[in-house]
Design a protein around this motif. Structure first.
Motif, PDB file in Angstrom:
ATOM      1  N   GLY A 135       0.662  -1.229  -0.142  1.00  0.00           N
ATOM      2  CA  GLY A 135       0.088   0.050   0.017  1.00  0.00           C
ATOM      3  C   GLY A 135       0.830   1.257   0.014  1.00  0.00           C
ATOM      4  O   GLY A 135       2.136   0.977   0.230  1.00  0.00           O
ATOM      5  N   ASN A 136       0.195   2.340   0.083  1.00  0.00           N
ATOM      6  CA  ASN A 136       0.926   3.633  -0.323  1.00  0.00           C
ATOM      7  C   ASN A 136       0.926   4.329   1.103  1.00  0.00           C
ATOM      8  O   ASN A 136       0.624   3.923   2.192  1.00  0.00           O
ATOM      9  N   PHE A 137       1.792   5.357   1.132  1.00  0.00           N
ATOM     10  CA  PHE A 137       2.016   6.158   2.250  1.00  0.00           C
ATOM     11  C   PHE A 137       0.464   6.827   2.777  1.00  0.00           C
ATOM     12  O   PHE A 137      -0.336   7.003   1.991  1.00  0.00           O
ATOM     13  N   ASP A 138       0.560   6.974   4.163  1.00  0.00           N
ATOM     14  CA  ASP A 138      -0.947   7.663   4.630  1.00  0.00           C
ATOM     15  C   ASP A 138      -0.382   9.291   4.797  1.00  0.00           C
ATOM     16  O   ASP A 138       0.204   9.781   5.604  1.00  0.00           O
ATOM     17  N   ALA A 139      -1.131   9.841   3.889  1.00  0.00           N
ATOM     18  CA  ALA A 139      -0.952  11.241   3.902  1.00  0.00           C
ATOM     19  C   ALA A 139      -0.994  12.140   5.168  1.00  0.00           C
ATOM     20  O   ALA A 139      -0.382  12.888   5.590  1.00  0.00           O
ATOM     21  N   GLN A 140      -2.059  11.563   5.724  1.00  0.00           N
ATOM     22  CA  GLN A 140      -2.356  12.133   6.899  1.00  0.00           C
ATOM     23  C   GLN A 140      -1.465  11.895   8.210  1.00  0.00           C
ATOM     24  O   GLN A 140      -0.943  12.879   8.807  1.00  0.00           O
ATOM     25  N   ALA A 141      -0.964  10.816   8.212  1.00  0.00           N
ATOM     26  CA  ALA A 141      -0.114  10.578   9.216  1.00  0.00           C
ATOM     27  C   ALA A 141       1.386  11.316   9.012  1.00  0.00           C
ATOM     28  O   ALA A 141       1.933  11.491   9.773  1.00  0.00           O
ATOM     29  N   LEU A 142       1.501  11.221   7.738  1.00  0.00           N
ATOM     30  CA  LEU A 142       2.693  12.089   7.435  1.00  0.00           C
ATOM     31  C   LEU A 142       2.812  13.558   7.663  1.00  0.00           C
ATOM     32  O   LEU A 142       3.814  14.292   7.955  1.00  0.00           O
ATOM     33  N   ALA A 143       1.533  14.234   7.600  1.00  0.00           N
ATOM     34  CA  ALA A 143       1.589  15.780   7.729  1.00  0.00           C
ATOM     35  C   ALA A 143       1.295  15.696   9.095  1.00  0.00           C
ATOM     36  O   ALA A 143       1.504  17.040   9.507  1.00  0.00           O
ATOM     37  N   GLN A 144       0.869  15.060  10.086  1.00  0.00           N
ATOM     38  CA  GLN A 144       0.514  15.498  11.465  1.00  0.00           C
ATOM     39  C   GLN A 144       1.717  16.255  12.052  1.00  0.00           C
ATOM     40  O   GLN A 144       2.540  15.431  12.143  1.00  0.00           O
ATOM     41  N   GLY A 145       1.358  17.208  12.794  1.00  0.00           N
ATOM     42  CA  GLY A 145       2.500  17.825  13.728  1.00  0.00           C
ATOM     43  C   GLY A 145       3.587  18.402  12.910  1.00  0.00           C
ATOM     44  O   GLY A 145       4.508  18.860  13.417  1.00  0.00           O
ATOM     45  N   SER A 146       3.588  18.567  11.352  1.00  0.00           N
ATOM     46  CA  SER A 146       4.622  18.816  10.742  1.00  0.00           C
ATOM     47  C   SER A 146       4.493  20.170  10.140  1.00  0.00           C
ATOM     48  O   SER A 146       5.471  20.775   9.513  1.00  0.00           O
ATOM     49  N   GLY A 147       3.357  20.677  10.242  1.00  0.00           N
ATOM     50  CA  GLY A 147       3.037  22.095   9.655  1.00  0.00           C
ATOM     51  C   GLY A 147       3.255  22.086   7.976  1.00  0.00           C
ATOM     52  O   GLY A 147       3.631  22.945   7.340  1.00  0.00           O
ATOM     53  N   GLN A 148       2.876  20.690   7.513  1.00  0.00           N
ATOM     54  CA  GLN A 148       3.096  20.444   5.881  1.00  0.00           C
ATOM     55  C   GLN A 148       1.949  20.276   5.357  1.00  0.00           C
ATOM     56  O   GLN A 148       0.690  19.870   5.775  1.00  0.00           O
ATOM     57  N   MET A 149       1.757  20.199   3.894  1.00  0.00           N
ATOM     58  CA  MET A 149       0.776  19.834   2.925  1.00  0.00           C
ATOM     59  C   MET A 149       1.464  18.631   2.393  1.00  0.00           C
ATOM     60  O   MET A 149       2.468  18.975   1.707  1.00  0.00           O
ATOM     61  N   VAL A 150       0.837  17.595   2.486  1.00  0.00           N
ATOM     62  CA  VAL A 150       1.457  16.334   1.813  1.00  0.00           C
ATOM     63  C   VAL A 150       0.365  15.893   0.759  1.00  0.00           C
ATOM     64  O   VAL A 150      -0.848  15.547   1.171  1.00  0.00           O
ATOM     65  N   ILE A 151       0.759  15.422  -0.391  1.00  0.00           N
ATOM     66  CA  ILE A 151       0.116  14.737  -1.544  1.00  0.00           C
ATOM     67  C   ILE A 151       0.711  13.527  -1.786  1.00  0.00           C
ATOM     68  O   ILE A 151       2.036  13.625  -2.053  1.00  0.00           O
ATOM     69  N   CYS A 152      -0.068  12.398  -1.803  1.00  0.00           N
ATOM     70  CA  CYS A 152       0.403  11.350  -2.043  1.00  0.00           C
ATOM     71  C   CYS A 152      -0.411  10.861  -3.452  1.00  0.00           C
ATOM     72  O   CYS A 152      -1.560  11.006  -3.266  1.00  0.00           O
ATOM     73  N   SER A 153       0.322   9.968  -4.058  1.00  0.00           N
ATOM     74  CA  SER A 153      -0.139   9.743  -5.478  1.00  0.00           C
ATOM     75  C   SER A 153      -1.532   8.663  -5.575  1.00  0.00           C
ATOM     76  O   SER A 153      -2.115   8.400  -6.465  1.00  0.00           O
ATOM     77  N   SER A 154      -1.523   7.978  -4.416  1.00  0.00           N
ATOM     78  CA  SER A 154      -2.560   6.848  -4.091  1.00  0.00           C
ATOM     79  C   SER A 154      -2.933   6.923  -2.854  1.00  0.00           C
ATOM     80  O   SER A 154      -2.426   7.342  -1.725  1.00  0.00           O
TER      81      SER A 154
END
Length: 394
Positions: free
Chosen positions: A216-235
């Protein structure tokens, strides 16, 4: 005097209890009211200040673009279009999205080692040039490994050129570590992370699917939490990403770029992502029966919608003291120089590699303005000088 006289006098002198309580309550209520008013004013000022921070214009813009199609470890399947995805995104940023050319660094294939990637983010480039009001964009197209494969830390890894899939902790790019670097060492409050990477089986790998493991792919929400970022994953986390059967790109990267261009430079990123989600899923559904690909986005920042092509208000050249310490990246100019050196010397002088055979194909000239003409001219020149060995060393 009778015994009752003092008592009566005292009673007469004693103030009325009701009157006293009223007098006492009036100043207390006034203080409470004043305190509440000050608190409300303070909250309003804080909210206004926060809103001002959110809507501050972008001072300058910086980007790091990474694409890896070929890997040092031969057991890692090659990707068709990751380097082209990165090149296309790089060209979009500098030609259409108002990024200064010297503000965008690109690492392709052998340049995109674990050390170089982390160095460009946390040591030599982004950590040294960014300010709080800047916009930072990081685009990565490669293989990946999801958290399900890390039994201890549940970490997500991106595969660098020199990564060993059997030793990802020591050789991969841990995404949680990248987040920590961005938060602690890169001063920008606006960070966009675009990941066109996911996972497929290392046995019977579909030639058009990205990844090493079918998980499976990365979890965008898990990667962005607490980091002040916007994360876009391709799937989505339970999907894989696909390279197109219709054109030389990953489906997601192509659709994202198309939607960023659809309404011109003022296109909000949220609108472009929304369009790319629909377009990506439609193509994958049509070309890969039974498959789905739904790009995911999660934002940990607040404020106005991001416009990727917004014009920065105070762009500055990268300081010469920083630029001269940067290793050459994979920009078209640097790649042409390397190919020239390889053509002249038969090897890469800066690496000390043994001489290699150089095969001229149209792909060799792919980054010049007219590849077909360049290829034809090279063939004609070789034919004209076939009996002059030193021609090949000029």
């Amino acid at each position: 005097y009778s015994l009752s006289a003092p008592s009566q006098a005292a009673d007469a002198a004693k103030p009325n209890d009701n009157h006293t309580e009223t007098e006492k309550s009036q100043p207390t209520e006034q203080i409470d009211s004043a305190a509440k008013s000050e608190t409300a004013e303070g909250d309003a000022e804080a909210a206004a200040a926060a809103e001002e921070v959110k809507s501050r214009p972008v001072r300058d813009k910086w980007a790091l673009v990474i694409g890896i199609s070929n890997f040092k470890e031969k057991s890692i399947p090659k990707l068709k279009y990751s380097t082209k995805d990165a090149n296309d995104f790089y060209k979009y940023l500098i030609n259409e999205a108002n990024f200064r050319k010297d503000h965008v660094r690109i690492l392709l294939d052998e340049d995109a080692t674990q050390r170089r990637i982390l160095e460009e983010i946390g040591d030599n480039f982004l950590a040294r040039v960014t300010e709080p009001d800047d916009l930072v964009v990081i685009f990565i197209s490669s293989h990946g490994s999801p958290s399900q494969l890390d039994a201890l830390k549940k970490a997500n890894y991106l595969i660098a050129y020199d990564s060993d899939p059997k030793a990802l902790f020591s050789s991969g790019i841990e995404m949680q570590k990248v987040n920590a670097i961005l938060k602690d060492r890169v001063r920008s409050e606006r960070v966009l992370l675009v990941l066109d990477a996911c996972h497929s089986g290392n046995v019977n790998v579909n030639k058009n699917a990205k990844g090493i493991y079918r998980v499976g792919n990365f979890d965008a929400q898990a990667l962005a939490q607490g980091s002040g970022q916007m994360v876009i994953c391709s799937s989505a986390p339970d999907e894989q990403s696909w390279e197109s059967k219709r054109y030389e790109n990953g489906v997601f990267t192509r659709k994202l770029l198309e939607n960023l261009r659809k309404h011109g430079p003022a296109t909000p990123l949220s609108e472009a992502v929304k369009g790319s989600v629909f377009d990506t899923n439609q193509e994958v559904k049509q070309d890969y029966p039974g498959m789905r690909q739904n790009p995911q986005v999660h934002s940990a920042w607040e404020g106005e919608d991001l416009i990727l092509a917004v014009r920065p208000i105070d762009p500055k050249p990268i300081p010469a003291t920083i630029f001269k310490e940067l290793e050459p990246d994979s920009s078209p100019e640097n790649l042409r120089k390397r190919r020239h050196d390889q053509f002249v010397y038969g090897y890469k002088p800066d690496t000390g590699d043994a001489p290699q055979n150089l095969v001229l194909t149209r792909q060799y000239f792919s980054d010049v303005e007219d590849p077909h003409s360049a290829y034809t001219a090279a063939c004609e020149a070789q034919a004209a000088h076939f009996n002059e060995p030193d021609f090949y060393y000029r």
